[in-house]
Design a protein around this motif. Sequence first.
Motif, PDB file in Angstrom:
ATOM      1  N   THR A  20      16.581  42.961  35.140  1.00  6.03           N
ATOM      2  CA  THR A  20      17.167  41.627  35.220  1.00  6.03           C
ATOM      3  C   THR A  20      16.163  40.621  35.770  1.00  6.03           C
ATOM      4  O   THR A  20      15.984  39.537  35.212  1.00  6.03           O
ATOM      5  CB  THR A  20      18.428  41.646  36.106  1.00  6.03           C
ATOM      6  OG1 THR A  20      19.389  42.543  35.555  1.00  6.03           O
ATOM      7  CG2 THR A  20      19.038  40.243  36.197  1.00  6.03           C
ATOM      8  N   ALA A  21      15.507  40.976  36.873  1.00  6.61           N
ATOM      9  CA  ALA A  21      14.544  40.072  37.495  1.00  6.61           C
ATOM     10  C   ALA A  21      13.399  39.752  36.539  1.00  6.61           C
ATOM     11  O   ALA A  21      12.993  38.586  36.409  1.00  6.61           O
ATOM     12  CB  ALA A  21      13.999  40.687  38.783  1.00  6.61           C
ATOM     13  N   ALA A  22      12.882  40.763  35.856  1.00  6.66           N
ATOM     14  CA  ALA A  22      11.770  40.550  34.934  1.00  6.66           C
ATOM     15  C   ALA A  22      12.193  39.670  33.759  1.00  6.66           C
ATOM     16  O   ALA A  22      11.443  38.782  33.327  1.00  6.66           O
ATOM     17  CB  ALA A  22      11.256  41.894  34.424  1.00  6.66           C
ATOM     18  N   ARG A  23      13.389  39.889  33.246  1.00  5.61           N
ATOM     19  CA  ARG A  23      13.878  39.123  32.091  1.00  5.61           C
ATOM     20  C   ARG A  23      14.111  37.653  32.454  1.00  5.61           C
ATOM     21  O   ARG A  23      13.703  36.747  31.720  1.00  5.61           O
ATOM     22  CB  ARG A  23      15.170  39.758  31.588  1.00  5.61           C
ATOM     23  CG  ARG A  23      15.604  39.314  30.219  1.00  5.61           C
ATOM     24  CD  ARG A  23      16.666  40.225  29.659  1.00  5.61           C
ATOM     25  NE  ARG A  23      17.837  40.329  30.527  1.00  5.61           N
ATOM     26  CZ  ARG A  23      18.169  41.423  31.222  1.00  5.61           C
ATOM     27  NH1 ARG A  23      17.405  42.502  31.160  1.00  5.61           N
ATOM     28  NH2 ARG A  23      19.247  41.445  31.986  1.00  5.61           N
ATOM     29  N   ILE A  24      14.734  37.413  33.603  1.00  4.98           N
ATOM     30  CA  ILE A  24      15.005  36.033  34.024  1.00  4.98           C
ATOM     31  C   ILE A  24      13.701  35.318  34.383  1.00  4.98           C
ATOM     32  O   ILE A  24      13.522  34.133  34.077  1.00  4.98           O
ATOM     33  CB  ILE A  24      15.976  36.008  35.218  1.00  4.98           C
ATOM     34  CG1 ILE A  24      17.347  36.540  34.784  1.00  4.98           C
ATOM     35  CG2 ILE A  24      16.112  34.595  35.772  1.00  4.98           C
ATOM     36  CD1 ILE A  24      18.009  35.756  33.670  1.00  4.98           C
ATOM     37  N   ALA A  25      12.768  36.012  35.016  1.00  8.03           N
ATOM     38  CA  ALA A  25      11.475  35.405  35.354  1.00  8.03           C
ATOM     39  C   ALA A  25      10.747  34.971  34.088  1.00  8.03           C
ATOM     40  O   ALA A  25      10.123  33.901  34.048  1.00  8.03           O
ATOM     41  CB  ALA A  25      10.623  36.383  36.151  1.00  8.03           C
ATOM     42  N   ALA A  26      10.816  35.789  33.044  1.00  5.47           N
ATOM     43  CA  ALA A  26      10.162  35.446  31.776  1.00  5.47           C
ATOM     44  C   ALA A  26      10.810  34.218  31.140  1.00  5.47           C
ATOM     45  O   ALA A  26      10.114  33.316  30.652  1.00  5.47           O
ATOM     46  CB  ALA A  26      10.234  36.630  30.816  1.00  5.47           C
ATOM     47  N   LYS A  27      12.142  34.151  31.144  1.00  4.17           N
ATOM     48  CA  LYS A  27      12.843  33.005  30.568  1.00  4.17           C
ATOM     49  C   LYS A  27      12.582  31.737  31.379  1.00  4.17           C
ATOM     50  O   LYS A  27      12.391  30.651  30.818  1.00  4.17           O
ATOM     51  CB  LYS A  27      14.348  33.278  30.505  1.00  4.17           C
ATOM     52  CG  LYS A  27      14.755  34.314  29.465  1.00  4.17           C
ATOM     53  CD  LYS A  27      16.269  34.413  29.359  1.00  4.17           C
ATOM     54  CE  LYS A  27      16.664  35.360  28.235  1.00  4.17           C
ATOM     55  NZ  LYS A  27      18.133  35.423  28.043  1.00  4.17           N
ATOM     56  N   LEU A  28      12.567  31.880  32.693  1.00  5.05           N
ATOM     57  CA  LEU A  28      12.310  30.731  33.554  1.00  5.05           C
ATOM     58  C   LEU A  28      10.891  30.219  33.352  1.00  5.05           C
ATOM     59  O   LEU A  28      10.652  29.007  33.279  1.00  5.05           O
ATOM     60  CB  LEU A  28      12.533  31.126  35.013  1.00  5.05           C
ATOM     61  CG  LEU A  28      12.336  30.043  36.058  1.00  5.05           C
ATOM     62  CD1 LEU A  28      13.308  28.890  35.826  1.00  5.05           C
ATOM     63  CD2 LEU A  28      12.535  30.620  37.465  1.00  5.05           C
ATOM     64  N   SER A  29       9.920  31.131  33.236  1.00  7.64           N
ATOM     65  CA  SER A  29       8.532  30.732  33.009  1.00  7.64           C
ATOM     66  C   SER A  29       8.391  29.979  31.697  1.00  7.64           C
ATOM     67  O   SER A  29       7.700  28.953  31.620  1.00  7.64           O
ATOM     68  CB  SER A  29       7.624  31.972  33.003  1.00  7.64           C
ATOM     69  OG  SER A  29       7.625  32.605  34.259  1.00  7.64           O
ATOM     70  N   ALA A  30       9.057  30.479  30.648  1.00  8.81           N
ATOM     71  CA  ALA A  30       8.991  29.824  29.341  1.00  8.81           C
ATOM     72  C   ALA A  30       9.586  28.424  29.406  1.00  8.81           C
ATOM     73  O   ALA A  30       9.035  27.473  28.834  1.00  8.81           O
ATOM     74  CB  ALA A  30       9.727  30.665  28.308  1.00  8.81           C
TER      75      ALA A  30
END
Length: 236
Positions: A20-30
């Motif tokens: 979850t953390a990795a997925r949200i961090a990727a979306k937030l970065s994008a």
Amino acid sequence: MEDNIIWGRFITVESAVVGTAARIAAKLSAALEEEGVDLVKVPRFSAGIAGTALTHGYSADPFLRISPVAEVLLMSADAAFLTERSIAPAIKAGRWAVKPGYMDTIAATLVPRLQEDDAESEEYRRLKSWLKTAVVPFAVTPDLAIIIVEDVAASLDRASLERGWRVRPVDVKLAEEIQRRLTSLPKEHRLIIEMGRDEDRFVKNVLETIRGLEGPGIAGERLARGMRTLDQFDEG
């Protein structure tokens, strides 16, 4: 003085469920990059020795149970390595750094991991003391730590279906305890938010909070005062 102000920012995404953390961090970065933010996407673990060991272990089995002490030490060592080699340089250059999992995760997982292994409290106290001495001097306080509250059982089921693993009751119990500890950490500079099923809406809500950040961040202020390096620690 104005010349000494560091304008970079450091944002972490913390969750009891790693995916979850990795997925949200990727979306937030994008999303931040779309808004023109110059940022560094810091991985969960580095390509160094400690990071590689953790990456390989969790890739083989996300519910891997190595020695809790070994796990915490590896996580701590890799966090210190990434701070000096990636996070701090980015912030000093005026860039943003976004990372899934950081010191909050280590603090929250330490106790339940040791309890799971039936470690004695004295061992925990010695390890905690060591972490403060050897790791905290290299830590950068995030300008914002996004702590995700979610249905950990559903998230673990989702991860297991994607990769073909079986979730055990002990995995759910441990994740629930880690989430409880994450949400019990000091509230300053932390956004504790329930995610629900719409991850894109969740990211939009987080972006609104980030847009409200003003002036130089606390991460930059800490770095402007100077921080100890790994080389200095090696020299004693």
